[in-house]
Design an enzyme around this catalytic site. Structure first.
Site, PDB file in Angstrom:
ATOM      1  N   TRP A   1      -3.583  -1.959  -1.305  1.00 15.43           N
ATOM      2  CA  TRP A   1      -3.468  -3.142  -2.159  1.00 15.43           C
ATOM      3  C   TRP A   1      -3.701  -4.320  -1.232  1.00 15.43           C
ATOM      4  O   TRP A   1      -2.901  -4.592  -0.346  1.00 15.43           O
ATOM      5  CB  TRP A   1      -2.073  -3.192  -2.779  1.00 15.43           C
ATOM      6  CG  TRP A   1      -1.865  -4.284  -3.777  1.00 15.43           C
ATOM      7  CD1 TRP A   1      -2.422  -4.387  -5.017  1.00 15.43           C
ATOM      8  CD2 TRP A   1      -1.016  -5.424  -3.642  1.00 15.43           C
ATOM      9  NE1 TRP A   1      -1.966  -5.507  -5.652  1.00 15.43           N
ATOM     10  CE2 TRP A   1      -1.101  -6.166  -4.835  1.00 15.43           C
ATOM     11  CE3 TRP A   1      -0.177  -5.895  -2.636  1.00 15.43           C
ATOM     12  CZ2 TRP A   1      -0.404  -7.339  -5.050  1.00 15.43           C
ATOM     13  CZ3 TRP A   1       0.524  -7.072  -2.844  1.00 15.43           C
ATOM     14  CH2 TRP A   1       0.413  -7.782  -4.036  1.00 15.43           C
TER      15      TRP A   1
ATOM     16  N   CYS B   1       0.847  -1.185   0.000  1.00 16.31           N
ATOM     17  CA  CYS B   1       0.000   0.000   0.000  1.00 16.31           C
ATOM     18  C   CYS B   1       0.883   1.236   0.000  1.00 16.31           C
ATOM     19  O   CYS B   1       2.091   1.148   0.157  1.00 16.31           O
ATOM     20  CB  CYS B   1      -0.842   0.032   1.267  1.00 16.31           C
ATOM     21  SG  CYS B   1      -1.605  -1.544   1.646  1.00 16.31           S
TER      22      CYS B   1
ATOM     23  N   GLU C   1      11.527 -10.176 -21.595  1.00 19.76           N
ATOM     24  CA  GLU C   1      11.056  -8.878 -21.108  1.00 19.76           C
ATOM     25  C   GLU C   1       9.887  -8.379 -21.967  1.00 19.76           C
ATOM     26  O   GLU C   1       8.907  -7.840 -21.445  1.00 19.76           O
ATOM     27  CB  GLU C   1      12.223  -7.870 -21.092  1.00 19.76           C
ATOM     28  CG  GLU C   1      11.861  -6.436 -20.736  1.00 19.76           C
ATOM     29  CD  GLU C   1      11.178  -6.263 -19.382  1.00 19.76           C
ATOM     30  OE1 GLU C   1      11.107  -7.214 -18.600  1.00 19.76           O
ATOM     31  OE2 GLU C   1      10.685  -5.155 -19.135  1.00 19.76           O
TER      32      GLU C   1
ATOM     33  N   ARG D   1       1.171   2.155  -5.887  1.00 22.70           N
ATOM     34  CA  ARG D   1       1.507   1.115  -4.923  1.00 22.70           C
ATOM     35  C   ARG D   1       0.309   0.225  -4.593  1.00 22.70           C
ATOM     36  O   ARG D   1       0.449  -0.800  -3.906  1.00 22.70           O
ATOM     37  CB  ARG D   1       2.017   1.749  -3.634  1.00 22.70           C
ATOM     38  CG  ARG D   1       3.252   2.568  -3.811  1.00 22.70           C
ATOM     39  CD  ARG D   1       3.683   3.162  -2.498  1.00 22.70           C
ATOM     40  NE  ARG D   1       4.008   2.125  -1.536  1.00 22.70           N
ATOM     41  CZ  ARG D   1       5.195   1.543  -1.422  1.00 22.70           C
ATOM     42  NH1 ARG D   1       6.171   1.902  -2.212  1.00 22.70           N
ATOM     43  NH2 ARG D   1       5.411   0.615  -0.525  1.00 22.70           N
TER      44      ARG D   1
ATOM     45  N   HIS E   1      10.021 -28.257 -29.350  1.00 25.42           N
ATOM     46  CA  HIS E   1       9.937 -29.121 -28.167  1.00 25.42           C
ATOM     47  C   HIS E   1       8.626 -28.939 -27.419  1.00 25.42           C
ATOM     48  O   HIS E   1       8.522 -29.322 -26.254  1.00 25.42           O
ATOM     49  CB  HIS E   1      11.136 -28.849 -27.246  1.00 25.42           C
ATOM     50  CG  HIS E   1      12.448 -29.132 -27.900  1.00 25.42           C
ATOM     51  ND1 HIS E   1      12.835 -30.401 -28.263  1.00 25.42           N
ATOM     52  CD2 HIS E   1      13.446 -28.304 -28.317  1.00 25.42           C
ATOM     53  CE1 HIS E   1      14.027 -30.348 -28.844  1.00 25.42           C
ATOM     54  NE2 HIS E   1      14.410 -29.071 -28.902  1.00 25.42           N
TER      55      HIS E   1
ATOM     56  N   ASN F   1       1.251  -0.271   6.007  1.00 24.61           N
ATOM     57  CA  ASN F   1       1.664  -0.987   4.804  1.00 24.61           C
ATOM     58  C   ASN F   1       2.536  -2.141   5.250  1.00 24.61           C
ATOM     59  O   ASN F   1       3.500  -1.928   5.985  1.00 24.61           O
ATOM     60  CB  ASN F   1       2.462  -0.047   3.885  1.00 24.61           C
ATOM     61  CG  ASN F   1       3.133  -0.799   2.753  1.00 24.61           C
ATOM     62  OD1 ASN F   1       2.600  -1.784   2.248  1.00 24.61           O
ATOM     63  ND2 ASN F   1       4.311  -0.344   2.346  1.00 24.61           N
ATOM     64  N   GLY F   2       2.190  -3.362   4.819  1.00 23.95           N
ATOM     65  CA  GLY F   2       2.989  -4.520   5.222  1.00 23.95           C
ATOM     66  C   GLY F   2       2.074  -5.655   5.629  1.00 23.95           C
ATOM     67  O   GLY F   2       0.870  -5.625   5.375  1.00 23.95           O
TER      68      GLY F   2
ATOM     69  N   LYS G   1       6.212  -7.520 -20.447  1.00 22.31           N
ATOM     70  CA  LYS G   1       5.625  -6.186 -20.613  1.00 22.31           C
ATOM     71  C   LYS G   1       4.264  -6.318 -21.279  1.00 22.31           C
ATOM     72  O   LYS G   1       3.291  -5.699 -20.869  1.00 22.31           O
ATOM     73  CB  LYS G   1       6.559  -5.346 -21.487  1.00 22.31           C
ATOM     74  CG  LYS G   1       6.601  -3.908 -21.210  1.00 22.31           C
ATOM     75  CD  LYS G   1       7.544  -3.510 -20.108  1.00 22.31           C
ATOM     76  CE  LYS G   1       7.514  -4.387 -18.904  1.00 22.31           C
ATOM     77  NZ  LYS G   1       8.504  -4.146 -17.918  1.00 22.31           N
TER      78      LYS G   1
ATOM     79  N   GLU H   1       1.533  -8.059 -18.994  1.00 21.10           N
ATOM     80  CA  GLU H   1       1.174  -7.360 -17.753  1.00 21.10           C
ATOM     81  C   GLU H   1       0.258  -6.163 -17.994  1.00 21.10           C
ATOM     82  O   GLU H   1      -0.577  -5.853 -17.161  1.00 21.10           O
ATOM     83  CB  GLU H   1       2.439  -6.997 -16.948  1.00 21.10           C
ATOM     84  CG  GLU H   1       2.940  -5.599 -17.005  1.00 21.10           C
ATOM     85  CD  GLU H   1       4.160  -5.327 -16.122  1.00 21.10           C
ATOM     86  OE1 GLU H   1       5.219  -5.017 -16.674  1.00 21.10           O
ATOM     87  OE2 GLU H   1       4.053  -5.388 -14.891  1.00 21.10           O
TER      88      GLU H   1
ATOM     89  N   LYS I   1       3.495  -1.362  -8.082  1.00 20.83           N
ATOM     90  CA  LYS I   1       4.836  -0.979  -8.517  1.00 20.83           C
ATOM     91  C   LYS I   1       5.936  -1.672  -7.727  1.00 20.83           C
ATOM     92  O   LYS I   1       6.893  -2.172  -8.297  1.00 20.83           O
ATOM     93  CB  LYS I   1       4.986   0.545  -8.393  1.00 20.83           C
ATOM     94  CG  LYS I   1       6.320   1.077  -8.890  1.00 20.83           C
ATOM     95  CD  LYS I   1       6.450   0.924 -10.387  1.00 20.83           C
ATOM     96  CE  LYS I   1       7.776   1.358 -10.927  1.00 20.83           C
ATOM     97  NZ  LYS I   1       7.983   0.827 -12.293  1.00 20.83           N
TER      98      LYS I   1
HETATM   99  O1  M6R Z   1      11.431  -3.121  -7.893  1.00 19.47           O
HETATM  100  P1  M6R Z   1      11.905  -4.380  -8.520  1.00 19.47           P
HETATM  101  O2  M6R Z   1      12.800  -4.160  -9.673  1.00 19.47           O
HETATM  102  O3  M6R Z   1      12.534  -5.318  -7.515  1.00 19.47           O
HETATM  103  O4  M6R Z   1      10.593  -5.094  -9.029  1.00 19.47           O
HETATM  104  C1  M6R Z   1      10.592  -6.390  -9.526  1.00 19.47           C
HETATM  105  C2  M6R Z   1       9.325  -6.695 -10.283  1.00 19.47           C
HETATM  106  O5  M6R Z   1       8.221  -6.653  -9.424  1.00 19.47           O
HETATM  107  C3  M6R Z   1       9.087  -5.722 -11.437  1.00 19.47           C
HETATM  108  O6  M6R Z   1      10.182  -5.684 -12.295  1.00 19.47           O
HETATM  109  C4  M6R Z   1       7.839  -6.117 -12.240  1.00 19.47           C
HETATM  110  O7  M6R Z   1       8.060  -7.326 -12.878  1.00 19.47           O
HETATM  111  C5  M6R Z   1       7.482  -5.004 -13.232  1.00 19.47           C
HETATM  112  N1  M6R Z   1       6.155  -4.559 -12.998  1.00 19.47           N
HETATM  113  C6  M6R Z   1       7.542  -5.411 -14.648  1.00 19.47           C
HETATM  114  O8  M6R Z   1       7.197  -4.376 -15.495  1.00 19.47           O
END
Ligand code: M6R
Length: 580
Positions: free
Chosen positions: A75, A2, A455, A27, A478, A101-102, A459, A462, A575
């Site tokens: 969250w 959060c 990657e 967040r 395979h 938060n936590g 992207k 997501e 994030k």
């Molecule tokens: O803050 P971080 O780089 O440790 O985050 C890791 C992942 O949560 C982050 O890269 C996530 O996969 C991204 N949303 C991808 O776009």
């Protein structure tokens, strides 16, 4: 995970907090709430389920007067999104009010203890028990002591900001979740990250692990959990508030894709001398990271092994504890944009316990990872707000390249990227319009571009909510080939290096089964064998990843927008993932 925020000063607290929550929404955004201490010393709370814009239509936060308050954007972890589970939470009498938060790991046991003492709970959250514990301890202690005692009962992770009826103070605590105190003139702030405070101040104290703070209008005092005071130094953050805002772009992601022309340059300027010494000293290197950062880790492996002949293992952070064998001969390179990813933090704590040396690569000054690491490289990408990592990925690459080749100057890539974005934007949009109805999209690559295929797929899935999966070209036969039929999109990364012929073979395999093939390539000829191509010019073969990721970021972005999704806030994601 959060976002939390607190304010004390002369301004209208609800206004500062409301604006702050907006900046923290990345967040988490399934409910929001604000509490303010009114002129009569009583606490007023307004909250509800939903994103800030939605809730603001139903709830008039600005109705609340008062110059001291706290806010939260949630969250969900314990208890689904609902009015009751939205923060702030209170004790039985509404005199102790807090945001958290936590995850409080021992909350069930604590809740039972409190229920036996007659406390009544209004939510299913783990956070609410903290307010009740403070209430319990207030029976025999003054407010600071009651807060401290309550915090000492908690296991797990917390960043807590608490207000208490009649007190002109914010009570803060932090363990394994970020909390930063901002020092203004005659006003003080605290928040989960710098962004909501940058408009007001550049001076901060990121709180340490297991630390408590009491914040008043004119300053803050910091204590350990035993109540002993600690002296702390402020740090200065150079990011401007504008840098952290959207600046006219429709989405942060669009802005951040473009900003790569600056951020890549900044990251190539990072001083890697000390980190380079460490790398030289160690034969055994483990890279720990999650998501996009893991893909940057795969790039590190490629460069270190192939170019420097140095053996590297890359392990997904959440798996590290179960498979790795760190010892004092191990150098761990932990990559995390936020520096707050719980999986990564736990993995490096584990490695450290076994004697490993930790080198962190992160974007956030003072983040948790920097406190655990022995050495930190900041990538200096500037704030990234969009949930999908874009500029922080290329900055991670830049730092990794610099670490591998400290003598080389690759910074011209940043200018090339600026031109590339403009050159291919339209084509990327056109391809996105074709992809937007797909059920599944495959990404194939080989060699230096394999991490980029991973990657690209991450992207894409997501933020478009379309399934995307990456495979090494050679893996198709395979298994995945059985999924290829007429019209299934395959995005092929085809660079003119030792893998070129083999990639053409893979393209022919999927074409023969009716796939719609898009090539990202530096070869003009490929246009003849695929359906669509984005041709990029790349001056050095070693630098393909920088040029190939840009079209994939744009395709993901435009597909998301075409589908009416907000790419900055993909559902179910946040994030920085501060829970395991
Ligand atoms: O803050 P971080 O780089 O440790 O985050 C890791 C992942 O949560 C982050 O890269 C996530 O996969 C991204 N949303 C991808 O776009």
């Amino acid at each position: 995970m959060c976002g939390i925020i607190g304010y004390i000063g002369d301004k209208k607290a609800s206004e500062v907090i409301l604006e702050g929550i907006k900046a923290l929404e990345y967040r988490g955004y399934d409910s929001v709430g604000i509490a303010v201490i009114g002129e009569d010393g009583k606490i007023i709370i307004k909250k509800d389920r939903g994103m800030l814009d939605e809730v603001s239509k139903k709830v008039d936060f600005l109705e609340m007067d008062g110059t001291l308050g706290i806010g939260h954007t949630r969250w969900a972890t314990h208890g689904p999104p609902s009015f009751e589970n939205a923060h702030p939470h209170t004790d039985c009498e509404g005199k102790v009010v807090l945001v958290h938060n936590g995850v409080i790991e021992n909350y069930l046991e604590l809740r039972e203890e409190l229920m036996a003492k007659g406390h009544k709970f209004s939510s299913e959250t783990d956070s609410e028990i903290v307010a009740h514990f403070i209430e319990e301890y207030r029976k025999n202690s003054e407010n600071f002591e009651a807060f401290r005692k309550a915090i000492n009962r908690l296991k797990g992770s917390y960043a807590i900001v608490c207000i208490i009826e009649g007190e002109k103070k914010l009570f803060l605590a932090r363990r394994n979740s970020p909390l930063i105190v901002g020092f203004g003139k005659g006003e003080m702030f605290c928040a989960s990250d710098f962004t909501p405070m940058l408009k007001y101040t550049k001076k901060f104290v990121p709180m340490d692990e297991e630390e408590i703070a009491v914040v008043e209008k004119d300053g803050a005092r910091f204590f350990n959990l035993r109540g002993n005071e600690r002296k702390k130094k402020t740090i200065e953050i150079k990011w401007s508030a504008e840098e952290a805002e959207r600046g006219g772009y429709p989405h942060y992601m669009a802005k951040e894709i473009e900003e790569q022309k600056y951020s890549i340059k900044e990251s190539f300027m990072v001083d890697v001398r000390k980190a380079g010494e460490l790398v030289k000293k160690y034969e055994k290197i483990d890279v720990i990271a999650a998501g996009t950062s893991h893909h940057a880790g795969l790039m590190l492996k490629y460069l270190f092994q192939k170019e420097l002949k140095k053996k590297v293992d890359v392990v997904i952070a959440s798996e590290y504890r179960y498979v790795a064998l760190p010892d004092k001969e191990t150098l761990v390179i932990a990559i995390s944009q936020s520096g707050e990813t719980a999986d990564t933090l736990q993995a490096i704590k584990f490695a450290k316990k076994h004697g490993a040396k930790i080198l962190a690569i992160t974007n956030v000054v003072g983040s948790s990872i920097t406190r655990i690491a022995d050495e930190t490289l900041y990538m200096n990408a500037g704030p990234e707000i969009g949930v999908a990592a874009t500029k922080t990925f290329t900055s991670q690459l830049a730092v990794v390249y610099k670490l591998a080749f400290p003598e080389r100057d690759f910074s011209y890539v940043a200018d090339d990227v600026a031109g590339l974005i403009e050159k291919i934007r339209e084509k990327a949009e056109e391809i996105s319009r074709k992809l937007k109805f797909a059920k599944s999209v495959f990404f194939i690559g080989r060699g230096i571009c394999m991490p980029i295929a991973y990657e690209g797929a991450l992207k894409f899935k997501e933020i478009s909510y379309i399934h995307g999966e990456a495979y090494a070209g050679g893996e198709l036969k395979h298994g995945p080939l059985s999924l290829i039929e007429k019209g299934v999109p395959v995005i092929a990364l085809v660079q003119k290096d030792e893998t070129y012929e083999k990639m053409i073979g893979s393209i022919k395999e999927v074409k023969a089964r009716g796939a719609y093939v898009v090539a990202i390539t530096d070869s003009e000829e490929i246009g003849n064998i695929v359906d669509d191509a984005i041709v990029v010019e790349c001056k050095e073969k070693l630098l393909y990843p920088f040029y190939f990721i840009i079209p994939l970021q744009l395709i993901a972005y435009y597909t998301s927008v075409e589908r009416g999704i907000n790419p900055d806030k993909p559902r179910n994601l946040a994030k920085s993932v501060t829970v395991e």
